[in-house]
Design a protein around this motif. Structure first.
Motif, short mmCIF file in Angstrom:
data_model
loop_
_atom_site.label_atom_id
_atom_site.label_comp_id
_atom_site.label_asym_id
_atom_site.label_seq_id
_atom_site.Cartn_x
_atom_site.Cartn_y
_atom_site.Cartn_z
N THR A 303 8.79 -15.05 34.45
CA THR A 303 7.35 -15.02 34.66
C THR A 303 6.62 -14.53 33.42
OG1 THR A 303 7.64 -14.63 37.02
CG2 THR A 303 5.51 -14.04 36.08
N GLU A 304 5.57 -15.26 33.04
CA GLU A 304 4.74 -14.86 31.92
C GLU A 304 3.82 -13.70 32.34
OE1 GLU A 304 4.83 -15.98 28.87
OE2 GLU A 304 6.40 -17.47 29.30
N GLN A 307 1.09 -13.62 35.31
CA GLN A 307 1.41 -14.64 36.30
C GLN A 307 2.27 -14.09 37.44
OE1 GLN A 307 0.14 -17.80 36.04
NE2 GLN A 307 -0.98 -16.88 34.33
N GLU A 310 1.21 -15.03 41.09
CA GLU A 310 1.49 -16.42 41.44
C GLU A 310 2.99 -16.63 41.68
OE1 GLU A 310 -0.41 -15.39 39.08
OE2 GLU A 310 -2.40 -16.21 39.51
N THR A 311 3.82 -15.95 40.87
CA THR A 311 5.26 -16.09 41.05
C THR A 311 5.70 -15.51 42.40
OG1 THR A 311 5.67 -16.01 38.68
CG2 THR A 311 7.52 -15.47 40.11
#
Length: 807
Positions: A303-304, A307, A310-311
């Protein structure tokens, strides 16, 4: 069938000492379920009841029908109530003592009507604006939330017409606040007549009378709902391979357990629905638990920054999809006809498509629900509406589509709603909206049955063992025991096939996460339950609640009347009738039940320390004695929990003070060796100031031994002490306490008795003998079999920390 695991040192005949958490583990404890149904029962008012409590208090009045609200406000104003309306932003004005919510009283109801949503937002905004202030208030009843419902004056029962079923959602909302605002008084008042003067009269009568959380008024009679345990029903619905059962929200959790049970028992086709699309095409669908955990970890690692949310949402959707996939795969392997069809039950277009695809159901089971399990003040008004809408609008949308199509309507034999204990009694912290949704569903199903003529039932559950995702099991077990899935499924299938047309609750055991003002409502549910004696005892000792903060403090008042109980006719102080010291100690000990540490871990009373009782303060005045009890909880350096209790007379005179010390396991009293008798058996000398007449506390006999002294204790049971239809539990053996006071008060004129420490172990009330040490500084109570169950150290009068020799 599983049974409660006994604690170390306890047997079925010697239960553990009173404690904050009953003796079950966070997982694995289940018990057979009682089947309960409800009916209205009369509740009389006290002879001296008045209607003046609201006079002079400031009330914020809410409601959808502004004309009705204005008229009720006018009636209350004429009675002396200070009536306020919400601010332009929906908040409650400053200085308001309470909120009275008239919600959606002024309208009827038709399927798919959603005019309830804005009033629910209004209620949420008003409560949000006072939440932070009210949650910090310890004075019970200083603030209050009262909602008026229009369910016919019998809360939806008793054969009366239900004019506005959706006001049931406000009933659930009100009861759901009990844990989150524990010192705020809440009450649901159901009326048969919504004329302004009628509503105002009922509000003036009920506000300030915080006896029960739900009261109905019909034709001058006041009622509440009471449960009755009834046998399991016989089947009346004949379901078979040609029938279809539709279960909303049935792809996971207890909904799928019901799907498997019905499909296996009847051979019918079961269609389960959910908002997720059919799971397919993902490699992780057939992963085992270890492989799926590894996939989830890889997703998180990749995961960035920024983010993560959202993950996590993607992983949550994947987890749900995998569960549905594996459930369907398991069902097919068992030869069961279970299909999954995506459908948001609140969307008319999706519902229409569902029935186009699967046809009409023989049984519609409405199980869909969401629970944003955070405190109510952290849920936006739109979130509250969304949670309630899935239960209420979801069922209404499904039924509206079925009724629109005669071919579907002709096939439908039963609507079965899936409810929750949270709707009936209020849920745990974080379930206010969920409670509103479930109680709203229950009352709506009553309306469906009576107004639409469709057979309808609502089946209420508490937490299932290892099934479902509504609550965390480690938290849920503090509130109730868990339901074993095969037991729950058997009950559920039987209930559906019975075609029962009412609200049915399946109940196991209650935990210790009960706030004191909720107790009497729980007792209406408990008659015949394994917990009934435990909690009737707690209610008997509780009295009137005046202050309360979760895990911190409690204050309550008991009024002891000399003529009420046998034990009050036995003891005298200076020749005047008095309350026995052992009874005062029981009242002090009972305070500790309500001030446990967060989050209600399993706790056992191990010892009582620094006991100080003023004998002269025990004397009755004008045949009454008011005991004001205060308890404050604090952690101890050794990791245990201590509740400091002070008991005063109404004028502030100190009666007693004690420290109650709790730990994770029961105390163990060191064994004592039996000593040889060296003296003759003889009665104890009566005290000069504190003495018993021998009616309840008969004169003990003592004799010398090689180890010190021995006192034979006459049996004293709760029946000997109290004139009640039940036997309140006691923690201390009353005979032990009274015998030691008789010893300590012999030839002593002081009015103060002190005991440095009492250690209580399981079975303490079974003590039949007291054995002293050689110096008389400690006494050990032993059972008939010789087990040491209680130890009393340094008992004396006037601060004397050593019991005088019996000579």
């Amino acid at each position: 069938m599983t049974v409660q695991t006994l604690l170390p040192g306890s047997t079925p005949d010697t239960p553990a000492v009173r404690h904050h958490q009953v003796a079950w583990q966070p997982e694995g404890f289940t018990r057979p379920l009682d089947r309960l149904v409800y009916s209205p029962h009369p509740v009389s008012l006290p002879a001296d009841a008045d209607a003046t409590w609201l006079v002079g208090r400031a009330v914020c009045l809410l409601g959808a029908d502004t004309a009705l609200v204005d008229q009720v406000g006018g009636e209350l104003t004429k009675a002396g109530v200070v009536v306020r309306r919400p601010e332009t932003d929906g908040s409650t004005p400053d200085g308001v003592d309470g909120i009275v919510d008239l919600n959606v009283l002024g309208s009827g109801y038709a399927l798919t009507e959603q005019s309830w949503q804005e009033p629910m937002r209004q209620s949420a905004r008003a409560l949000h604006s006072v939440y932070d202030r009210w949650v910090g208030e310890a004075r019970f009843g200083r603030h209050f939330y009262v909602t008026v419902t229009h369910l016919g004056g019998r809360m939806g029962y008793g054969g009366t017409r239900i004019p506005q079923p959706l006001s049931g959602a406000w009933a659930g909302l009100c009861k759901g606040l009990q844990y989150e605002l524990p010192a705020t008084a809440q009450k649901v008042v159901d009326v048969d007549d919504i004329t302004p003067d009628r509503i105002a009269r009922v509000l003036l009568l009920e506000c300030g009378r915080w006896d029960l959380s739900e009261i109905g008024h019909l034709a001058g009679e006041r009622t509440t709902l009471m449960s009755a345990k009834i046998p399991n029903p016989e089947p009346t619905l004949d379901l078979g391979p040609s029938d279809t059962v539709v279960i909303t929200g049935g792809g996971r959790g207890i909904g799928f357990v019901a799907a498997e049970g019905l499909a296996a028992a009847t051979g019918c086709r079961v269609v389960v629905t959910g908002r997720e699309q059919p799971p397919a095409g993902h490699v992780w669908l057939d992963h085992d638990d270890e492989e799926f955990a590894a996939w989830r970890w890889r997703e998180l690692q990749a995961t960035e920054p920024g983010q993560l949310r959202e993950t996590r949402l993607r992983i949550e959707r994947a987890t749900n999809a995998r569960t549905i996939h594996q459930n369907l795969k398991s069902g097919r392997a068992k030869g069961l006809r279970i299909d999954y069809v995506p459908c948001d039950c609140t969307d008319p277009a999706q519902v229409r498509e569902l029935f186009d695809r699967v046809g009409g159901p023989t049984v519609l089971m409405h199980n869909a629900g969401i629970d944003n399990a955070v405190r109510f003040n952290q849920q936006s008004p739109d979130t509250v509406v969304r949670v309630v809408s899935v239960k209420i609008d979801g069922l209404a949308t499904m039924l509206a589509e079925i009724r629109r199509r005669p071919d579907l309507a002709a096939k439908l034999k039963l609507v079965s709603g899936v409810g929750s204990l949270s709707g009936r009694l209020g849920g745990m912290i974080g379930q206010v909206s969920y409670a509103a949704a479930n109680d709203g569903l229950t009352r709506l199903n009553c309306w469906v049955r009576d107004e639409l003529g469709i057979p309808a039932q609502t089946v209420l559950w508490h937490t299932w063992e290892g099934v479902g995702s509504i609550v965390r099991p480690h938290s849920a077990v503090r509130y109730t025991s868990t339901i074993e899935p095969s037991d729950g499924m058997a009950h559920w299938v039987r209930e559906v096939l019975s075609g029962t047309q009412t609200e049915v609750l399946f109940m196991g055991r209650f935990g210790s996460a009960i706030v004191p003002h909720q107790l009497r409502n729980r007792l209406l549910l408990m008659y015949g339950n394994a917990d009934y004696t435990r909690w009737t005892s707690a209610d008997f000792h509780l009295g009137e609640l005046t202050r309360y903060q979760l895990h911190r403090e409690i204050e309550c008042v008991n009024v002891l009347r000399r003529a009420d109980h046998p034990c009050f006719a036995d003891v005298t102080v200076g020749g005047r009738p008095a309350v026995p010291a052992s009874v005062v100690l029981e009242h002090a000990i009972s305070v500790g039940d309500w001030v446990g540490p967060y989050p209600w871990p399993r706790q056992h009373l191990q010892e009582i320390t620094d006991i100080d009782i003023r004998i002269d303060a025990l004397v009755f005045t004008e045949d009454e004695l008011h005991l004001v009890k205060r308890g404050h909880g604090t952690p101890l350096p050794d990791g245990r929990w201590q509740v400091t209790v002070e008991v005063d007379r109404r004028d502030g005179t100190r009666v007693a003070s004690v420290n109650l010390v709790y730990g994770e396991s029961p105390a163990v009293v060191p064994a004592v060796d039996a000593a040889d008798v060296t003296g003759e058996d003889q009665p104890l000398s009566a005290g000069q100031r504190y003495r018993s007449n021998g009616l309840v506390f008969r004169v003990p006999r003592w004799r010398k031994t090689t180890g010190g002294q021995e006192i034979a204790l006459p049996a004293v049971t709760p029946t000997d002490l109290w004139m009640l239809p039940f036997e309140p539990e006691i923690t201390l053996p009353s005979g032990v306490v009274e015998a030691l006071l008789a010893v300590a008060s012999a030839n002593n004129d002081d009015m103060r008795v002190t005991i440095s420490r009492i250690v209580v172990a399981p079975g303490s009330t079974k003590a039949v003998r007291l054995l002293s040490t050689q110096d008389g500084g400690a006494w050990t109570g032993v059972t008939e079999s010789g087990m040491s169950v209680v130890r009393i150290e340094h008992c004396g009068f006037g601060g004397l920390r050593r019991t005088p020799d019996l000579n």
